[in-house]
Write a protein that holds these residues in place. Structure first.
Motif, PDB file in Angstrom:
ATOM      1  N   VAL A 199       0.829  -1.209   0.000  1.00  0.00           N
ATOM      2  CA  VAL A 199       0.000   0.000   0.000  1.00  0.00           C
ATOM      3  C   VAL A 199       0.862   1.257   0.000  1.00  0.00           C
ATOM      4  N   MET A 200       1.816   1.317   0.912  1.00  0.00           N
ATOM      5  CA  MET A 200       2.571   2.546   1.159  1.00  0.00           C
ATOM      6  C   MET A 200       3.940   2.585   0.506  1.00  0.00           C
ATOM      7  N   GLY A 201       4.403   1.431   0.009  1.00  0.00           N
ATOM      8  CA  GLY A 201       5.793   1.373  -0.391  1.00  0.00           C
ATOM      9  C   GLY A 201       6.664   1.487   0.852  1.00  0.00           C
ATOM     10  N   GLY A 202       7.944   1.674   0.660  1.00  0.00           N
ATOM     11  CA  GLY A 202       8.847   1.810   1.806  1.00  0.00           C
ATOM     12  C   GLY A 202       9.095   3.264   2.143  1.00  0.00           C
ATOM     13  N   ILE A 203       8.016   4.047   2.227  1.00  0.00           N
ATOM     14  CA  ILE A 203       8.140   5.480   2.490  1.00  0.00           C
ATOM     15  C   ILE A 203       8.003   5.735   3.992  1.00  0.00           C
ATOM     16  N   PRO A 204       9.090   6.050   4.671  1.00  0.00           N
ATOM     17  CA  PRO A 204       9.065   6.181   6.133  1.00  0.00           C
ATOM     18  C   PRO A 204       8.008   7.159   6.644  1.00  0.00           C
ATOM     19  N   TYR A 205       7.808   8.259   5.937  1.00  0.00           N
ATOM     20  CA  TYR A 205       6.831   9.259   6.382  1.00  0.00           C
ATOM     21  C   TYR A 205       5.441   8.653   6.477  1.00  0.00           C
ATOM     22  N   TYR A 206       5.067   7.826   5.503  1.00  0.00           N
ATOM     23  CA  TYR A 206       3.751   7.193   5.535  1.00  0.00           C
ATOM     24  C   TYR A 206       3.641   6.229   6.712  1.00  0.00           C
ATOM     25  N   TRP A 207       4.697   5.451   6.933  1.00  0.00           N
ATOM     26  CA  TRP A 207       4.679   4.475   8.026  1.00  0.00           C
ATOM     27  C   TRP A 207       4.597   5.158   9.389  1.00  0.00           C
TER      28      TRP A 207
END
Length: 474
Positions: A199-207
């Motif tokens: 869903v989010m990819g490995g994007i730290p901000y989203y996590w």
């Protein structure tokens, strides 16, 4: 504390410890953690730190520059030009008693407004002054990856060859996502981590917005489908922050989002994207920013390259968020188990695997073997059905790996029907494969595999756990 980025940190610190002044570029997709990486590496201590402002003209940019100067104890008037601004920076550096002056300019692409003369002033600062010293580390950062690459790294004028260190910041791998989950105490198993990455990819901000008190489904609903969610309008902000004129880029993304296997350049034009002399640059920009990948079709030259949407969040947006026409705030939860969800899972897991090809090669034991990455498809004829393989590893040790990628929520079963399709794929590929190479069937499965009479068609079965392995370079 920073997760991952070990090699990148070592590279940045090595540049800073150099005997000579260094011009460093740090670039990557929006929200991937570039600013955090630089700040953590230097413990938030800089001789001068500044960030450009989005959608702001030259006057506003220079006023912002003045504010940054004052913050660092250098009270100056608002500069009228960028040449004057960089002269102020020279004075600030000369006044510093630090052995190495670390200058961090974030979101530099936003500072390069039309007719501002910014690039020329930067060139004068670096070529005519800073590079002649031994005590300056200039770190330039920005989400507009295409700007960083074209205006700085591949500059054909005064800044040509001046960038001394290039540091791309990539999205988290599954291994790094797992580290984040552990540190944040989110209580997720690997299957859930993989689904979250789909869903989010490995994007730290989203996590960072994941609430440990909620399930994954609840988090996704609240973040992406609720109008008050932190990531509700992320798609529009994503492209407007990267490109000054995002409309043509969005059109290409929307077109590629409708095609699972991707499209050739000619198919993109046929799909309604005009080739007005800028299409090549648009595609290159999207590729450099990590939204699409360009890959070879087996048996064809580069003129038949295929462009495919690869960014997980963007794919999720087009398959789910965009389709939420009734503004259902629980659209994700209500979709789980339905055909649209199953279809998306298969496609998203394929993309996740394509982003972890290094881990796949590691599981195959071929890390040290040169291997081309491509795909292949053939249309049906009067006698045989068509066939498609999304990931092929064409190895220099005379083996071709045909990778079957399967996402299921239960143990994967090779049925008789699927076995027939598998035999057809292999037979049709052998029609075009070199006779000197062996052809191996590889299964990459999100779940355990049921052992039956058909499973021996695969030379190797790669589990989800293998995708979580840290990649070890040789």
């Amino acid at each position: 504390m920073m997760i991952g980025r070990t090699a990148e940190k070592q590279k940045l610190l090595k540049a800073n410890s150099s005997e000579y002044s260094q011009f460093v570029t740090v670039y990557g997709r929006r929200r991937v953690g570039k600013t955090f990486f630089v700040r953590e590496t230097f413990d938030y201590k800089f001789t001068f730190e500044h960030s450009g402002l989005a959608k702001t003209g030259m006057k506003g940019q220079l006023e912002n520059w003045q504010s940054s100067m004052k913050y660092h104890g250098h009270k100056v008037s608002r500069p009228k030009t960028w040449i004057e601004a960089f002269n102020q920076l020279k004075d600030l550096i000369l006044a510093s008693h630090k052995k190495k002056k670390v200058i961090f300019i974030d979101e530099m692409p936003w500072m390069d407004t039309p007719r501002s003369g910014f690039i020329g002033a930067l060139e004068g600062f670096w070529n005519g002054w800073a590079s002649a010293r031994k005590d300056v580390t200039l770190i330039v950062c920005g989400s507009a990856t295409s700007w960083i690459i074209n205006k700085l790294i591949k500059n054909q004028a005064g800044l040509r060859g001046r960038v001394t260190t290039k540091i791309p910041i990539l999205p988290f791998t599954l291994a790094e996502c797992e580290q984040y989950v552990s540190r944040a105490k989110l209580g997720m198993q690997r299957s859930q981590i993989a689904e979250c990455a789909m869903v989010m990819g490995g994007i730290p901000y989203y996590w960072s917005f994941l609430d440990r008190e909620k399930s994954l489904a609840q988090n996704i609903d609240d973040l992406f489908f609720n109008e008050t969610g932190e990531l509700y309008g992320e798609y529009d902000e994503l492209f407007s922050s990267l490109f000054k004129h995002p409309e043509p880029y969005i059109k290409i993304i929307e077109l590629l989002g409708s095609k699972k296997v991707g499209m050739t350049r000619e198919e993109i034009i046929t799909g309604g994207i005009s080739d007005n002399g800028k299409l090549t640059d648009l595609l290159k920009d999207l590729e450099q920013c990590g939204f699409i990948r360009k890959y070879a079709a087996y048996g064809y030259d580069s003129n038949h390259a295929i462009f495919q949407l690869i960014d997980s969040y963007t794919l999720f947006y087009h398959k789910f968020i965009k389709e939420n026409l009734k503004k259902d705030e629980r659209f994700w939860s209500h979709s789980i188990g339905k055909p649209v969800y199953s279809s998306w899972c298969g496609l998203a897991f394929e993309r996740l695997c394509l982003l972890h090809v290094n881990q796949i090669k590691q599981a195959l034991g071929i890390t040290g073997i040169v291997s081309g990455i491509c795909s292949w498809r053939v249309e049906k004829n009067n006698e045989l059905p068509g066939a498609q393989i999304d990931l092929i590893l064409d190895r220099d040790d005379n083996v071709i790996d045909l990778c079957e990628i399967k996402f299921t929520r239960e143990r994967f079963l090779v049925t008789g029907e699927y076995h027939e399709k598998l035999l057809n794929k292999r037979a049709r590929f052998l029609e075009v494969a070199p006779k000197s190479k062996g052809v191996h069937m590889i299964l990459i499965s999100a779940q355990d595999v049921v052992r039956n009479a058909y499973i021996d068609e695969f030379q190797k079965i790669i589990s989800l756990d293998a995708l979580f392995a840290p990649y070890i370079t040789v």
